[in-house]
Design an enzyme around this catalytic site. Sequence first.
Site, PDB file in Angstrom:
ATOM      1  N   HIS A  52     -28.934 -24.826  -6.701  1.00  0.00           N
ATOM      2  CA  HIS A  52     -28.073 -25.146  -5.724  1.00  0.00           C
ATOM      3  C   HIS A  52     -26.943 -24.043  -5.433  1.00  0.00           C
ATOM      4  CE1 HIS A  52     -28.578 -30.138  -5.544  1.00  0.00           C
ATOM      5  NE2 HIS A  52     -29.793 -29.247  -5.969  1.00  0.00           N
ATOM      6  N   GLU A  54     -23.918 -24.030  -4.987  1.00  0.00           N
ATOM      7  CA  GLU A  54     -22.792 -24.279  -6.141  1.00  0.00           C
ATOM      8  C   GLU A  54     -23.173 -23.692  -7.354  1.00  0.00           C
ATOM      9  OE1 GLU A  54     -22.489 -28.203  -3.670  1.00  0.00           O
ATOM     10  OE2 GLU A  54     -23.976 -27.004  -4.293  1.00  0.00           O
ATOM     11  N   CYS A  82     -23.097 -32.433  -4.841  1.00  0.00           N
ATOM     12  CA  CYS A  82     -23.859 -33.691  -5.531  1.00  0.00           C
ATOM     13  C   CYS A  82     -23.557 -33.999  -6.752  1.00  0.00           C
ATOM     14  CB  CYS A  82     -25.593 -33.164  -5.460  1.00  0.00           C
ATOM     15  SG  CYS A  82     -25.728 -31.932  -6.542  1.00  0.00           S
ATOM     16  N   CYS A  85     -23.678 -30.851  -9.126  1.00  0.00           N
ATOM     17  CA  CYS A  85     -22.703 -29.791  -8.914  1.00  0.00           C
ATOM     18  C   CYS A  85     -21.354 -30.136  -9.139  1.00  0.00           C
ATOM     19  CB  CYS A  85     -23.061 -29.304  -7.327  1.00  0.00           C
ATOM     20  SG  CYS A  85     -24.675 -28.453  -7.248  1.00  0.00           S
TER      21      CYS A  85
END
Length: 149
Positions: A52, A54, A82, A85
């Site tokens: 991801h 992040e 999410c 993260c």
Amino acid sequence: MTDKDFMLAAIAQARLAAEENEVPVGAVITRKGEIVSVGRNRREYGKNALYHAEIEAIDNACKALGGWRLWECEMFVTLEPCPMCTGAIINSRIRRVVFGAYDKKAGCCGSVTNLFDMPFNHKPELEGGFMQEECAAILSDFFKRLRNK
């Protein structure tokens, strides 16, 4: 540089992700008004659920700054983080998070739940919906293109 400049840099990362056929999410980590690292979604490219924006930005910031505690840092991300993260943000001690679009399906900074409200040892400052329209438009355009293929 301003919050808007930092979010525009995150948006640029999201656009790069879209060009690579990734869900267009971009992240930027700053410290003392300077960009320390960037990240974007690369799950399809890396065939890895952990890739991801992040997580990539946190990893790059830790490497750039030589440590895992990012207590002087801020994160600007185009989509509400999410659960994974959000947990990484808490564990890396990022002091402030600014996100653009809300994620009603997986967002853990207010939409589905707010993990920052739970009794963890670290609670970042939070600002959601910053430049929301611009951030949401990138996602909408991406998924519209996918449906029309």
